[in-house]
Scaffold this motif. Structure first.
Motif, short mmCIF file in Angstrom:
data_model
loop_
_atom_site.label_atom_id
_atom_site.label_comp_id
_atom_site.label_asym_id
_atom_site.label_seq_id
_atom_site.Cartn_x
_atom_site.Cartn_y
_atom_site.Cartn_z
N ASP A 749 0.84 -1.19 0.00
CA ASP A 749 0.00 0.00 0.00
C ASP A 749 0.88 1.25 0.00
O ASP A 749 1.78 1.41 0.82
CB ASP A 749 -0.90 -0.01 1.24
N GLU A 750 0.62 2.18 -0.93
CA GLU A 750 1.46 3.36 -1.08
C GLU A 750 1.50 4.20 0.20
O GLU A 750 2.49 4.85 0.50
CB GLU A 750 0.97 4.22 -2.25
N ARG A 751 0.41 4.16 0.96
CA ARG A 751 0.38 4.92 2.22
C ARG A 751 1.46 4.44 3.17
O ARG A 751 2.00 5.21 3.96
CB ARG A 751 -0.99 4.79 2.86
N VAL A 752 1.80 3.16 3.10
CA VAL A 752 2.87 2.60 3.93
C VAL A 752 4.21 2.73 3.23
O VAL A 752 5.22 3.09 3.83
CB VAL A 752 2.58 1.12 4.25
N ARG A 753 4.20 2.46 1.92
CA ARG A 753 5.44 2.44 1.17
C ARG A 753 6.15 3.80 1.20
O ARG A 753 7.38 3.88 1.08
CB ARG A 753 5.12 2.05 -0.29
N THR A 754 5.40 4.86 1.35
CA THR A 754 5.98 6.20 1.36
C THR A 754 7.13 6.32 2.36
O THR A 754 8.12 6.99 2.10
CB THR A 754 4.89 7.24 1.69
N TYR A 755 7.01 5.66 3.50
CA TYR A 755 8.00 5.82 4.55
C TYR A 755 9.04 4.71 4.57
O TYR A 755 9.91 4.69 5.44
CB TYR A 755 7.31 5.89 5.92
N MET A 756 8.96 3.79 3.64
CA MET A 756 9.89 2.66 3.65
C MET A 756 11.21 3.05 2.99
O MET A 756 11.22 3.72 1.95
CB MET A 756 9.27 1.45 2.95
N THR A 757 12.29 2.63 3.58
CA THR A 757 13.62 2.85 3.02
C THR A 757 14.27 1.49 2.75
O THR A 757 13.81 0.48 3.25
CB THR A 757 14.50 3.67 3.99
N ASN A 758 15.36 1.50 1.98
CA ASN A 758 15.97 0.24 1.58
C ASN A 758 17.48 0.35 1.57
O ASN A 758 18.05 1.42 1.82
CB ASN A 758 15.45 -0.17 0.19
N ASN A 759 18.13 -0.78 1.26
CA ASN A 759 19.59 -0.80 1.36
C ASN A 759 20.31 -1.03 0.04
O ASN A 759 21.50 -1.29 0.03
CB ASN A 759 20.05 -1.84 2.39
N VAL A 760 19.61 -0.92 -1.10
CA VAL A 760 20.26 -0.89 -2.41
C VAL A 760 19.61 0.24 -3.21
O VAL A 760 18.38 0.38 -3.20
CB VAL A 760 20.08 -2.23 -3.18
N LYS A 761 20.45 1.03 -3.88
CA LYS A 761 19.89 2.14 -4.67
C LYS A 761 20.68 2.31 -5.96
O LYS A 761 21.91 2.28 -5.97
CB LYS A 761 19.94 3.45 -3.88
N LEU A 762 19.96 2.48 -7.07
CA LEU A 762 20.54 2.81 -8.37
C LEU A 762 19.80 4.03 -8.90
O LEU A 762 18.56 4.04 -8.94
CB LEU A 762 20.40 1.65 -9.35
N THR A 763 20.54 5.04 -9.31
CA THR A 763 19.92 6.24 -9.87
C THR A 763 20.76 6.73 -11.04
O THR A 763 21.98 6.90 -10.91
CB THR A 763 19.80 7.38 -8.84
N THR A 764 20.11 6.94 -12.18
CA THR A 764 20.76 7.51 -13.36
C THR A 764 20.06 8.83 -13.69
O THR A 764 18.83 8.87 -13.79
CB THR A 764 20.67 6.56 -14.56
N ASN A 765 20.85 9.89 -13.85
CA ASN A 765 20.30 11.20 -14.19
C ASN A 765 20.94 11.69 -15.49
O ASN A 765 22.16 11.57 -15.67
CB ASN A 765 20.57 12.23 -13.09
N ILE A 766 20.11 12.22 -16.37
CA ILE A 766 20.58 12.82 -17.62
C ILE A 766 19.98 14.22 -17.70
O ILE A 766 18.76 14.39 -17.58
CB ILE A 766 20.15 12.00 -18.85
N GLU A 767 20.84 15.23 -17.87
CA GLU A 767 20.34 16.61 -17.93
C GLU A 767 21.08 17.38 -19.00
O GLU A 767 22.31 17.33 -19.09
CB GLU A 767 20.51 17.29 -16.56
N TYR A 768 20.32 18.09 -19.83
CA TYR A 768 20.89 18.93 -20.89
C TYR A 768 20.60 20.38 -20.55
O TYR A 768 19.43 20.78 -20.42
CB TYR A 768 20.28 18.56 -22.24
N ARG A 769 21.65 21.18 -20.40
CA ARG A 769 21.53 22.56 -19.95
C ARG A 769 21.81 23.52 -21.11
O ARG A 769 22.84 23.40 -21.78
CB ARG A 769 22.49 22.83 -18.79
N ILE A 770 20.89 24.46 -21.29
CA ILE A 770 20.98 25.39 -22.42
C ILE A 770 20.92 26.82 -21.88
O ILE A 770 19.85 27.29 -21.49
CB ILE A 770 19.82 25.17 -23.41
N PRO A 771 22.05 27.53 -21.82
CA PRO A 771 22.02 28.91 -21.35
C PRO A 771 21.32 29.83 -22.35
O PRO A 771 21.59 29.75 -23.55
CB PRO A 771 23.51 29.27 -21.21
#
Length: 868
Positions: A749-771
């Protein structure tokens, strides 16, 4: 900081609509309002490449002598708009008025200008609004056709400089008499470049020649490459630094000792190139210089040296002090350069950097010079060095405050007071103490119509040493050029009503060494944190979603077992007793339908949350951190960043076998120290980033974060403060922090999952910046990632969130969006609008969110600084 989604109501947009209306009215004021008849407002410079584009073409814009008015807000020339809003009657007067120094700009000056410009009726007027608009605004850029021709010539010269000797640049004006606007079109033809046919070098000094030969593989010049003068400049810089590192003092200081000769007599397309290194026309030999006298003076004014100082010396370095405020040994540690050693410019630069890093001195003078001898003739092989240092104030006080917003605290204020006390023990040690707080209000958990005071107060102290705190001499193992430092940390904080109240204590001993400008090491020998929960019984008051699930499961179980209900209502059984009984009652669990099983799974999740959120814990760990950082270094346009960290916790405490506590509802009893459980785990974090520059100033950034925490021994789960979660302005921006993404594709249930933390994390970020210009920058981005557990499938604490190599790619959450960055002084304000693209926690078939896409309901992220 993440804010809530906008509600789908026009009333919520009145501020944005009002602001847009203002901008529209401003832009509606004709941009050519103050353009004289017969003249044209320059609106654009267009570059049209008739054959091809090169990687450096973006820089050609800098060689245009006339540029349109800068566009700031929403691509609108805001400065021009302000200028046009001012009364044109006073333009000439105010243009002259602004040329005077600010201290002279007063009513007397304005009145004199009124008389000068025959505006006697205006004498006494302040012209406040017109002056304000003039100071904010910029006058229209009027097309000067002669400057367009000069711009074309400058662009052509730049192309020749870049190796296109036969380049051709023409221009044409596009003028609209009706609108009084004009654009300049530059037509650029590179034609074939000029290449280096053969590369030679002519170096008369044999020693210099030998040094160059040793580093020939580092040369930036090769046969067959384009004859680009900017590359030749970089090669001159490389050779100059190489020679100065090897003892040649002021090598090429006149910028005439190193030059290149290109022979274009036979061909303009294939040109032989020769490197020439000569001291002068007589080819006098170079001499390797050595360091002579090294003098370090601590003075109040430059004139105090040497007459008001007393000399001391230590290991070939002479120290001059007006008093004994600083120990000689503490100053000696900062000096990298050494007497009678071969001159090395880097050693002088490092010494200067070390004195600044001590945060005890300002440098009045840093001088290196050839020793004079034999009358007026210089001795060009001995260099004397002098540093004049002025002590900074003993005490430095800083007071500041922030205003912040969060979904829990709403609006709060965060004042802080920081005091730096320098040279505490006469060894350049600095004591930094700070007291800070966050004060605000939250909605009462008892009565939603009332608000309760919420606060967090913290005190921190850090004692910083310009050396390593070790009982032995470490300089043979760790040279002074690494600038080793130590710090001792001590802190405490108390939190009330912001979730569960907590009392925290922390202490640590840190060592740091900088190998060079890119590489640094940090070792935290011990880092101890004690976290105590103040009001554990109030858990369900703050986690109201968990309370709803708890009430539902109790109603279900009491219908199954009324006797337990009676014991609970009479106080014979506590809530924890009943919760434990529900989890262990296999007969009850076997009688549940699918909906009941889902409710039970969600209830187990609330129990895990409750045990972890209310747990008292001691974390005593050793941390090693390695950083390689090319960001901001001029020699690394496509910068790379690596940050690796390993943390090992609890091993020393495990040597003390104390009795175990009672455990939690779903947490087994743990061994304790002073009655508090301690955590055992090993944790690895890797953060890598790569920056690619395009078209001069556009940037593509790739970031990969990998985190793994493995609990063992006394811990079955990672402590909450050491676990991983998703969301927020620097992570996966389509989800707010603790916003329901993860763990993995668990259907808890998302109401519970909101506060759950874990011990493996993978995050990939891609950002294109245009001045867009110097002030505004746009960005488009995609964030991908999630968290997982490393629990064994099928255990009581398993929720289908285990990391599996054959499944994890399909369990990634994906969010995309766009943003705006505003650069003011040294601060970057960031606004990101993100949308969920793929939600792995939704049921199969409903995970891609395109059909539910709501463009006016983004996740709004407001923050300062770049996300990575």
């Amino acid at each position: 900081m993440s804010c809530k989604h906008y509600k789908n109501s026009p009333q919520k947009y009145y501020k944005i609509i009002s602001f847009a209306t203002f901008v529209g009215l401003l832009y509606a004021c004709s941009t050519t309002k103050k353009v004289p008849d017969g003249e044209y407002l320059l609106t654009r410079n267009n570059f049209k490449f008739e054959d091809k584009k090169e990687s450096f073409d973006e820089e050609l814009k800098d060689y245009v002598q006339q540029k349109p008015n800068k566009k700031q807000l929403l691509f609108i020339p805001l400065g021009l708009g302000f200028y046009n809003m001012a009364n044109p009657k006073y333009d000439t007067l105010l243009n002259e008025y602004m040329t005077y120094p600010s201290e002279m700009r007063n009513q007397k000056l304005r009145d004199s200008l009124f008389i000068k410009y025959n505006m006697k009726n205006s004498v006494g007027k302040t012209l406040f609004l017109d002056r304000l608009l003039h100071s904010w605004g910029t006058p229209p850029v009027i097309l000067d056709q002669t400057r367009s021709e000069k711009s074309a010539e400058s662009i052509e010269k730049r192309l020749v400089y870049r190796g296109f000797w036969d380049a051709d640049v023409t221009f044409k004006h596009s003028m609209d008499s009706a609108s009084k606007k004009a654009a300049v079109n530059y037509f650029i033809k590179h034609n074939d470049p000029t290449y280096i046919k053969d590369y030679y070098y002519n170096i008369t000094d044999p020693t210099v020649k030998g040094l160059y030969w040793q580093k020939l593989d580092k040369s930036l010049i090769r046969s067959g490459q384009r004859l680009d003068q900017t590359v030749l400049e970089k090669e001159v810089t490389r050779i100059t630094e190489l020679m100065r590192e090897n003892g040649y003092y002021r090598f090429n200081s006149s910028n005439e000792e190193i030059y290149f000769v290109a022979d274009s007599l036979k061909s303009r397309k294939q040109v032989p190139l020769t490197l020439e290194i000569h001291k002068d026309s007589a080819d006098h030999p170079y001499k390797v210089a050595t360091i002579g006298n090294i003098d370090v003076a601590i003075v109040n004014e430059a004139g105090d040296f040497p007459k008001n100082t007393i000399k001391d010396s230590l290991r070939r370095i002479r120290f001059h002090k007006m008093d004994e405020s600083y120990k000689t040994s503490s100053l000696w540690r900062a000096v990298i350069v050494d007497s009678k050693k071969v001159y090395d410019q880097k050693a002088l630069d490092l010494t200067k950097r070390n004195f600044i890093a001590m945060n005890n001195f300002s440098i009045l003078k840093a001088r290196d010079s050839l020793r004079r001898g034999g009358g007026t003739s210089p001795n060009d092989s001995i260099v004397d060095v002098l540093y004049l240092l002025k002590p900074l104030p003993k005490y430095e006080l800083k007071v500041g405050t922030d205003i912040n917003y969060s979904q829990i605290l709403n609006l709060g204020i965060s004042p802080s007071v920081d005091l730096t006390t320098r040279n505490v023990f006469r060894g350049a040690e600095n004591l930094s103490t700070s007291i800070s707080g966050t004060f605000g209000s939250i909605r009462s958990t008892k009565d939603i119509d009332k608000r309760d005071l919420a606060y967090e107060i913290s005190a921190q102290a850090s004692l910083n040493f310009p050396r390593l705190l070790l009982p032995f001499n470490y300089y043979k193992l760790l040279p002074k050029r690494y600038t080793p430092t130590s710090s001792i940390l001590l802190g405490a904080s108390v939190q009330n009503n912001i979730g569960l109240g907590r009392v925290n204590f922390n202490t640590g001993l840190n060592y740091q060494a900088n190998v060079n400008d890119q590489v640094s090491h940090r070792l935290t020998l011990f880092n101890t944190q004690i976290s105590l929960t103040k009001n554990k019984d109030a858990y369900y008051d703050y986690f109201s979603n968990d309370e709803i699930i708890k009430d539902d499961i109790l109603a279900s179980y009491f219908a199954y077992d009324p006797i337990t209900q009676q014991k609970f209502l009479s106080g014979e059984l506590s809530l924890d007793n009943v919760s434990r009984q529900i989890v262990q009652d296999t007969n009850y669990q076997g009688a549940l339908d699918q909906k009941g099983q889902d409710l039970l799974t969600a209830f187990k999740g609330t129990l895990v949350n409750k045990d972890r959120q209310t747990q008292d814990v001691i974390i005593s760990s050793m941390i090693y951190n390695f950083v390689y950082n090319e960001i901001g270094k001029k020699d690394y346009p496509n910068a790379f960043y690596f940050n690796g960290k390993i943390e090992l916790a609890g091993n020393i405490l495990s040597l003390f076998n104390q009795k175990r506590d009672d455990g939690g509802v779903v947490v087994s009893p743990q061994r304790t120290i002073f009655g508090i459980p301690y955590a055992q785990f090993v944790k690895f974090d890797i953060d890598t980033r790569k920056y690619f520059k395009f078209n001069g100033n556009q940037t593509l950034v790739l970031r990969q974060f990998i985190g793994v925490g493995v609990p063992y021994g006394n811990s079955t789960d990672m402590p909450v403060i050491k676990s991983y979660f998703n969301g927020g302005s620097n992570d996966i921006r389509a989800w707010v922090a603790f916003g329901g993404l993860g763990p993995s594709d668990s259907q808890v249930d998302e109401r519970v999952r909101t506060y759950m933390t874990n011990n493996v994390k993978l995050t990939t970020n891609i950002e294109y910046r245009i001045p867009f210009n110097e002030m505004y920058e746009g960005a488009i981005f995609t964030d991908i990632g999630n968290t997982w557990s490393i629990r064994k499938p099928g255990t009581d604490s398993s929720y289908g969130d285990e990391f599996k190599f054959n499944k994890f790619l399909g369990q990634m959450g994906i969010g995309s969006g766009f943003g705006l960055r505003v650069n003011v002084a040294y601060i970057t304000f960031r606004l990101d609008l993100a949308y969920k693209i793929y939600d792995p926690n939704k049921p199969e078939g409903d995970r891609w969110r395109f059909k539910n896409f709501q463009p006016f309901k983004p996740t709004l992220n407001i923050a300062f600084g770049y996300p990575f």
